[in-house]
Design an enzyme around this catalytic site. Structure first.
Site, mmCIF file in Angstrom:
data_model
loop_
_atom_site.group_PDB
_atom_site.id
_atom_site.type_symbol
_atom_site.label_atom_id
_atom_site.label_comp_id
_atom_site.label_asym_id
_atom_site.label_seq_id
_atom_site.Cartn_x
_atom_site.Cartn_y
_atom_site.Cartn_z
ATOM 1 N N TYR A 59 0.871 -1.186 0.000
ATOM 2 C CA TYR A 59 0.000 0.000 0.000
ATOM 3 C C TYR A 59 0.906 1.234 0.000
ATOM 4 O O TYR A 59 1.540 1.565 0.982
ATOM 5 C CB TYR A 59 -0.931 0.041 1.215
ATOM 6 C CG TYR A 59 -1.847 -1.145 1.375
ATOM 7 C CD1 TYR A 59 -2.016 -2.073 0.346
ATOM 8 C CD2 TYR A 59 -2.555 -1.348 2.545
ATOM 9 C CE1 TYR A 59 -2.858 -3.168 0.496
ATOM 10 C CE2 TYR A 59 -3.398 -2.437 2.702
ATOM 11 C CZ TYR A 59 -3.534 -3.347 1.681
ATOM 12 O OH TYR A 59 -4.356 -4.438 1.835
ATOM 13 N N GLY A 211 -17.346 0.426 -1.523
ATOM 14 C CA GLY A 211 -18.347 1.497 -1.352
ATOM 15 C C GLY A 211 -19.696 1.164 -1.952
ATOM 16 O O GLY A 211 -20.703 1.759 -1.590
ATOM 17 N N LEU A 213 -21.633 -1.230 -1.396
ATOM 18 C CA LEU A 213 -22.577 -1.700 -0.378
ATOM 19 C C LEU A 213 -22.887 -0.627 0.672
ATOM 20 O O LEU A 213 -23.544 -0.918 1.668
ATOM 21 C CB LEU A 213 -22.027 -2.963 0.281
ATOM 22 C CG LEU A 213 -22.134 -4.230 -0.578
ATOM 23 C CD1 LEU A 213 -21.237 -5.342 -0.042
ATOM 24 C CD2 LEU A 213 -23.587 -4.722 -0.622
ATOM 25 N N LYS A 216 -24.848 4.464 -1.387
ATOM 26 C CA LYS A 216 -24.791 5.902 -1.690
ATOM 27 C C LYS A 216 -24.601 6.194 -3.172
ATOM 28 O O LYS A 216 -24.571 7.353 -3.574
ATOM 29 C CB LYS A 216 -23.660 6.536 -0.903
ATOM 30 C CG LYS A 216 -22.320 5.924 -1.236
ATOM 31 C CD LYS A 216 -21.217 6.520 -0.413
ATOM 32 C CE LYS A 216 -19.906 5.861 -0.787
ATOM 33 N NZ LYS A 216 -18.794 6.496 -0.115
HETATM 34 P P1 NAP Z 1 -14.147 -1.342 1.225
HETATM 35 O O1 NAP Z 1 -13.864 -1.367 2.673
HETATM 36 O O2 NAP Z 1 -15.026 -2.387 0.646
HETATM 37 O O3 NAP Z 1 -14.770 0.062 0.810
HETATM 38 C C1 NAP Z 1 -14.192 1.259 1.252
HETATM 39 C C2 NAP Z 1 -14.986 2.406 0.652
HETATM 40 O O4 NAP Z 1 -16.318 2.394 1.145
HETATM 41 C C3 NAP Z 1 -14.451 3.778 1.061
HETATM 42 O O5 NAP Z 1 -13.407 4.163 0.241
HETATM 43 C C4 NAP Z 1 -15.682 4.645 0.877
HETATM 44 O O6 NAP Z 1 -15.935 4.905 -0.515
HETATM 45 C C5 NAP Z 1 -16.788 3.705 1.318
HETATM 46 N N1 NAP Z 1 -17.142 3.890 2.736
HETATM 47 C C6 NAP Z 1 -16.474 3.481 3.846
HETATM 48 N N2 NAP Z 1 -17.148 3.805 4.946
HETATM 49 C C7 NAP Z 1 -18.274 4.429 4.541
HETATM 50 C C8 NAP Z 1 -19.380 4.997 5.219
HETATM 51 N N3 NAP Z 1 -19.456 4.963 6.536
HETATM 52 N N4 NAP Z 1 -20.362 5.562 4.485
HETATM 53 C C9 NAP Z 1 -20.291 5.600 3.150
HETATM 54 N N5 NAP Z 1 -19.276 5.074 2.439
HETATM 55 C C10 NAP Z 1 -18.281 4.493 3.146
HETATM 56 O O7 NAP Z 1 -12.811 -1.345 0.350
HETATM 57 P P2 NAP Z 1 -11.263 -1.216 0.673
HETATM 58 O O8 NAP Z 1 -10.931 -0.059 1.542
HETATM 59 O O9 NAP Z 1 -10.553 -1.293 -0.612
HETATM 60 O O10 NAP Z 1 -10.947 -2.552 1.488
HETATM 61 C C11 NAP Z 1 -10.901 -2.575 2.903
HETATM 62 C C12 NAP Z 1 -9.535 -2.942 3.387
HETATM 63 O O11 NAP Z 1 -9.254 -4.310 3.058
HETATM 64 C C13 NAP Z 1 -8.383 -2.187 2.717
HETATM 65 O O12 NAP Z 1 -8.249 -0.862 3.198
HETATM 66 C C14 NAP Z 1 -7.225 -3.079 3.017
HETATM 67 O O13 NAP Z 1 -6.748 -2.816 4.316
HETATM 68 C C15 NAP Z 1 -7.840 -4.466 2.917
HETATM 69 N N6 NAP Z 1 -7.576 -5.116 1.608
HETATM 70 C C16 NAP Z 1 -6.823 -6.251 1.615
HETATM 71 C C17 NAP Z 1 -6.541 -6.905 0.423
HETATM 72 C C18 NAP Z 1 -5.694 -8.151 0.456
HETATM 73 O O14 NAP Z 1 -5.221 -8.588 -0.611
HETATM 74 N N7 NAP Z 1 -5.490 -8.747 1.605
HETATM 75 C C19 NAP Z 1 -7.026 -6.426 -0.796
HETATM 76 C C20 NAP Z 1 -7.821 -5.277 -0.766
HETATM 77 C C21 NAP Z 1 -8.105 -4.637 0.443
HETATM 78 P P3 NAP Z 1 -15.725 6.343 -1.231
HETATM 79 O O15 NAP Z 1 -14.344 6.328 -1.696
HETATM 80 O O16 NAP Z 1 -16.708 6.337 -2.379
HETATM 81 O O17 NAP Z 1 -16.013 7.393 -0.220
#
Ligand code: NAP
Length: 311
Positions: A59, A211, A213, A216
């Site tokens: 990251y 996002g 789910l 919005k």
């Molecule tokens: P996610 O958690 O599915 O979605 C995050 C997005 O959801 C945010 O950027 C935001 O979108 C929206 N969001 C979050 N809270 C919200 C709220 N309260 N109200 C409205 N919208 C909200 O996706 P992710 O951040 O990519 O994944 C989560 C974590 O998983 C990562 O940060 C990482 O640490 C981990 N990850 C691990 C791997 C792996 O290979 N192990 C791969 C991917 C991710 P907007 O940008 O539109 O505001």
């Protein structure tokens, strides 16, 4: 204080709502976040009582760990903060390769310790499996690092069921991190049952489907990051997916909550899902996700959510 939950067989105790820091440091998945906002997300999480941060070498690359390291240094003490990071990626002549060899994992842990400005990592994951290293050998090295006190618990990520079984041959794996959300249910086939039977915590990544789910977006929403390439966000599939999310509105309203909270609460009803790591781009989203813990879904609501996304 919100009750802390133990991860796997480890002694790590986490707040059930953690922070995914994929976007912190301007990761190539979400290139538009500036570094000060990234640090503010981390500070907001810790100030609010959350204690579980999820990062990785890749990251940024390296920047997410470095920025978290800066925030940890500002705070002086890191007692009660659980840092999870991951390694396996390396740059060879400008290309990214995967390496799970014991020697490389040791080097990767040392690099993460420096960037995080700490002398131990709470949870260290092998981020992706490589093709060449036997998985029990790779985990064996993490066990040695654990015995030396450099890490406290062992995780693997993106492993298939066979790779997970091989990795956990001696019972050392505490956590599996895999993609899992209401749209991506593959893990239910064999990974979730295995983790539930073997006292391994399952941490779902992309819990909010980047996002989608959160309830919005509309069919006119436009994306300028990885979402532009994600099939869930494309054409008719996107419209069908939005309709499913819309069906959650009734459940969220009767719980006086938002759709995102209902979705996150649903995962916490699953066996072996002990904590979540939703990502955020703004501090208010970090705080907002804490409202998940106010949602108590009934058995009927749990089944209804399940059936909306199976249909
Ligand atoms: P996610 O958690 O599915 O979605 C995050 C997005 O959801 C945010 O950027 C935001 O979108 C929206 N969001 C979050 N809270 C919200 C709220 N309260 N109200 C409205 N919208 C909200 O996706 P992710 O951040 O990519 O994944 C989560 C974590 O998983 C990562 O940060 C990482 O640490 C981990 N990850 C691990 C791997 C792996 O290979 N192990 C791969 C991917 C991710 P907007 O940008 O539109 O505001």
């Amino acid at each position: 204080m919100t009750e802390r939950i133990a991860l796997g067989k480890s002694d790590l105790l986490v707040h059930p709502i953690g922070l995914g820091t994929n976007a912190v440091g301007g990761h190539n998945l979400y290139p538009n976040l500036n570094e000060e906002t990234g640090k503010e997300l981390v500070r907001t999480a810790l100030d609010s009582g959350m204690n579980f941060l999820d990062t990785a070498f890749i990251y940024g690359p390296e920047r997410s760990e470095e920025l978290i390291g800066e925030v940890l240094k500002e705070r002086g003490s890191r007692d009660d903060i659980v840092i999870a990071t991951k390694g396996a990626h390396k740059f060879v002549n400008g290309e990214v390769k995967l390496d799970n060899s014991p020697a490389f994992l040791r080097e990767a842990v040392e690099g993460s310790l420096k960037r995080l400005q700490t002398d131990y990592i709470d949870l260290y994951y092998i981020h992706f499996p490589d093709e060449q290293t036997p998985k029990d050998e790779a985990v064996g090295e993490l066990k040695r690092l654990r015995d030396e006190g450099k890490i406290k618990a062992i995780g693997v990520s993106n492993f298939s069921i066979d790779q997970l079984k091989e990795a956990n041959k001696d019972g050392y794996v505490d956590v599996l991190q895999s993609e899992y959300n209401l749209f991506q249910r593959e893990a239910e086939k064999d990974l979730l049952p295995y983790t539930a039977e073997n006292q391994i915590s399952f941490i779902p990544y992309f819990p909010l489907a980047s996002g989608l789910l959160a309830g919005k977006y509309s069919k006119d929403s436009k994306f300028d990051d990885i979402r532009a390439e994600n099939p869930l966000f494309k054409g008719e599939a996107f419209e069908r997916n939005l309709e499913k999310v819309e069906k959650l509105r009734e459940i969220s309203e009767s719980n006086h909550a938002d759709v995102a909270h209902v979705v996150l609460a649903w995962y916490l009803t699953r066996d072996s899902i002990d904590a979540l790591i939703p990502g955020a781009k703004r501090p208010d989203q970090v705080l907002d996700n804490l409202k998940t813990l106010d949602v108590q879904l009934t058995r009927e609501e749990i089944e209804r959510i399940d059936s909306i996304f199976r249909g």
